[in-house]
Design a protein around this motif. Structure first.
Motif, PDB file in Angstrom:
ATOM      1  N   ARG A  13       4.215  27.172  11.320  1.00 54.48           N
ATOM      2  CA  ARG A  13       2.958  27.971  11.649  1.00 54.48           C
ATOM      3  C   ARG A  13       2.252  29.126  12.147  1.00 54.48           C
ATOM      4  O   ARG A  13       1.549  29.500  11.695  1.00 54.48           O
ATOM      5  CB  ARG A  13       2.366  26.515  12.234  1.00 54.48           C
ATOM      6  N   SER A  14       3.010  29.834  12.698  1.00 52.45           N
ATOM      7  CA  SER A  14       3.393  30.792  12.964  1.00 52.45           C
ATOM      8  C   SER A  14       4.359  32.039  13.455  1.00 52.45           C
ATOM      9  O   SER A  14       5.329  31.191  12.967  1.00 52.45           O
ATOM     10  CB  SER A  14       3.233  31.103  14.954  1.00 52.45           C
ATOM     11  N   GLU A  84       6.836  22.043  11.333  1.00 59.83           N
ATOM     12  CA  GLU A  84       6.540  20.939  10.400  1.00 59.83           C
ATOM     13  C   GLU A  84       7.932  20.507   9.023  1.00 59.83           C
ATOM     14  O   GLU A  84       8.301  21.491   8.669  1.00 59.83           O
ATOM     15  CB  GLU A  84       5.027  21.088   9.502  1.00 59.83           C
TER      16      GLU A  84
END
Length: 94
Positions: A13-14, A84
């Motif tokens: 996500r980052s 994830e």
């Protein structure tokens, strides 16, 4: 009992999550490829710096489950637990 194949994506996500993958991935690959029953293990960067393609092949369900147990208890497992995983697994009975 036949081969178990996992395929899919590791999705960060980052940039900070991507840095964790970059830092811990080489040792994770080395340890996994040395496991009994590992036929192949590939984690490949994509054009998106936050996504890696993952493909694993193990001789059977027992080898795959042993791998999963080792990963969950490893530095890689702890460091990347929140990242994830978008995987499918073929060859497991359950």
């Amino acid at each position: 009992m036949g081969e178990v194949v996992l395929s899919g994506r590791l999705v960060c996500r980052s940039g900070a999550e991507a840095e964790l993958v970059t830092a811990y991935l080489p040792r994770h690959v080395e340890l996994t490829r040395a496991e009994d029953g590992c036929l192949s293990f590939e984690v490949t960067a994509t054009g998106d710096p936050l996504i890696w393609l993952v493909r694993e092949r193990f001789t059977d369900a027992a080898a795959f489950r042993a791998h999963q147990a080792r990963v969950n208890a490893s530095e890689w497992g702890r460091a990347t637990a929140g990242i994830e995983r978008d995987y499918t697994v073929e060859g497991l009975d359950d």
